[in-house]
Motif scaffolding. Structure first.
Motif, short mmCIF file in Angstrom:
data_model
loop_
_atom_site.label_atom_id
_atom_site.label_comp_id
_atom_site.label_asym_id
_atom_site.label_seq_id
_atom_site.Cartn_x
_atom_site.Cartn_y
_atom_site.Cartn_z
N VAL A 244 4.07 7.21 -3.10
CA VAL A 244 3.90 5.76 -2.96
C VAL A 244 2.42 5.44 -2.75
O VAL A 244 1.86 4.53 -3.38
CB VAL A 244 4.75 5.22 -1.79
CG1 VAL A 244 4.46 3.74 -1.55
CG2 VAL A 244 6.24 5.42 -2.08
N LEU A 245 1.76 6.18 -1.87
CA LEU A 245 0.33 5.97 -1.62
C LEU A 245 -0.51 6.27 -2.86
O LEU A 245 -1.55 5.64 -3.09
CB LEU A 245 -0.12 6.84 -0.46
CG LEU A 245 0.41 6.43 0.92
CD1 LEU A 245 0.29 7.58 1.92
CD2 LEU A 245 -0.35 5.20 1.45
N ASP A 246 -0.05 7.22 -3.66
CA ASP A 246 -0.79 7.56 -4.90
C ASP A 246 -0.85 6.36 -5.84
O ASP A 246 -1.73 6.31 -6.72
CB ASP A 246 -0.13 8.73 -5.61
CG ASP A 246 -0.36 10.06 -4.91
OD1 ASP A 246 -1.30 10.15 -4.09
OD2 ASP A 246 0.40 11.01 -5.18
N GLY A 247 0.07 5.42 -5.68
CA GLY A 247 0.09 4.24 -6.54
C GLY A 247 -0.94 3.18 -6.16
O GLY A 247 -1.10 2.20 -6.90
N LEU A 248 -1.63 3.35 -5.04
CA LEU A 248 -2.66 2.39 -4.66
C LEU A 248 -3.83 2.45 -5.64
O LEU A 248 -4.24 3.53 -6.05
CB LEU A 248 -3.17 2.68 -3.25
CG LEU A 248 -2.21 2.37 -2.10
CD1 LEU A 248 -2.75 2.97 -0.80
CD2 LEU A 248 -2.00 0.87 -1.96
N PRO A 249 -4.38 1.30 -6.02
CA PRO A 249 -5.53 1.31 -6.94
C PRO A 249 -6.77 1.86 -6.27
O PRO A 249 -6.87 1.89 -5.03
CB PRO A 249 -5.71 -0.17 -7.31
CG PRO A 249 -5.12 -0.91 -6.15
CD PRO A 249 -3.99 -0.07 -5.64
N GLU A 250 -7.70 2.28 -7.07
CA GLU A 250 -8.98 2.74 -6.54
C GLU A 250 -9.65 1.59 -5.77
O GLU A 250 -9.54 0.43 -6.16
CB GLU A 250 -9.90 3.22 -7.66
CG GLU A 250 -9.43 4.48 -8.36
CD GLU A 250 -9.44 5.68 -7.43
OE1 GLU A 250 -10.39 5.79 -6.61
OE2 GLU A 250 -8.52 6.50 -7.51
N THR A 251 -10.32 1.94 -4.69
CA THR A 251 -11.01 0.90 -3.90
C THR A 251 -12.31 0.52 -4.58
O THR A 251 -12.95 1.33 -5.28
CB THR A 251 -11.31 1.40 -2.48
OG1 THR A 251 -12.10 2.60 -2.56
CG2 THR A 251 -10.03 1.69 -1.73
N GLU A 252 -12.71 -0.74 -4.36
CA GLU A 252 -14.00 -1.19 -4.86
C GLU A 252 -15.10 -0.42 -4.15
O GLU A 252 -14.93 0.04 -3.03
CB GLU A 252 -14.17 -2.69 -4.59
CG GLU A 252 -13.18 -3.57 -5.33
CD GLU A 252 -11.88 -3.76 -4.58
OE1 GLU A 252 -11.60 -2.96 -3.66
OE2 GLU A 252 -11.12 -4.68 -4.92
N PRO A 253 -16.26 -0.26 -4.79
CA PRO A 253 -17.35 0.51 -4.15
C PRO A 253 -17.86 -0.19 -2.91
O PRO A 253 -17.68 -1.38 -2.74
CB PRO A 253 -18.41 0.59 -5.25
CG PRO A 253 -18.09 -0.50 -6.22
CD PRO A 253 -16.62 -0.75 -6.12
#
Length: 253
Positions: A244-253
């Motif tokens: 489920v956590l793997d589905g989080l999008p990459e964070t902005e820099p």
């Protein structure tokens, strides 16, 4: 947009802020969290780095802004002192019932002004188990705070318009619970009911729920996933929550 009334001590906080130089190069990254018990359920004390918080149970963001003196969590570092005396790398701010789009954006804008170099994370919190699905589907037409993507999208759009040069992220905590509810319905989750990840009407289970939300916060803050403090979690449950956590999008820099 009408700004909340600023308490007099905020002027003192501003003076303190101007008097304190930036941290020396090589210092560990610093983090500050503002919210209620749904921020406490992310377990700030187990985050990496230099971490402080201001947590007042059951309170809205405007209430915390206007009444900072006596938060329920006694290890809190009061936000006027903390934000006035130090520049943090990342500041997490939780919205909750009792706020509106106007008041939440105004309070957040004041915090942004007090922290001119920090990244801001909006912690969505989540709804009560019994009303989670209905609230999550809300459209936020009345601009009253609700735990829905529509409200968070409106708030983030407002903040990015007001502060186009700043980075805003979100924990997407409510989205994670929605994903789990969908998986339960489809028979893909190690739970029979979404209530199994709660410990009461609104707070999450101290192992499974907090593992999920602690790592959602870590992701938003740019920290690696951790099981420290949650070693009792059953392996199949941890493996599922990690997907489920793997589905989080990459964070902005």
């Amino acid at each position: 947009m009408t700004q909340p009334c600023l308490p007099g001590f905020l002027l003192l906080a501003g003076v303190l802020f101007l008097a304190v130089p930036d941290g020396a190069a090589g210092e560990e990254r610093s983090f500050y969290l503002i919210g209620n018990s749904l921020t406490q359920d992310t377990v700030p004390a187990k985050l990496d780095g230099d971490v402080q918080w201001h947590i007042d149970c059951g309170k809205s963001l405007p209430y915390i802004f206007e009444n900072p003196a006596e938060p329920c969590v006694k290890t809190s570092k009061l936000w006027p002192e903390a934000l006035g005396a130090k520049r943090y790398d990342v500041v997490s701010v939780q919205v909750h019932y009792g706020g509106t789009l106007a008041t939440d954006a105004a309070v957040l804008s004041e915090f942004v002004r007090m922290q001119p170099t920090g990244v801001f994370v909006i912690h969505s919190g989540w709804a009560r188990a019994r009303s989670r699905a209905e609230e999550y589907a809300g459209t936020a037409e009345g601009e009253t705070m609700e735990h829905s993507p529509a409200y968070l999208d409106k708030l983030l759009a407002t903040l990015r318009e007001l502060h186009p040069d700043r980075v805003f992220r979100q924990t997407r905590a409510q989205d994670l619970l929605a994903r789990i509810a969908e998986d339960i319905e489809a028979g893909r989750a190690p739970f029979a009911r979404i209530e199994e990840i709660y410990r009461d009407d609104i707070h999450l289970d101290r192992i499974t729920g907090r593992y999920l939300m602690h790592n959602a916060m870590r992701h938003a803050l740019g920290q690696p996933r951790s099981i420290v403090g949650f070693e009792e979690i059953p392996s199949p449950v941890q493996e599922y929550l990690d997907t489920v956590l793997d589905g989080l999008p990459e964070t902005e820099p």
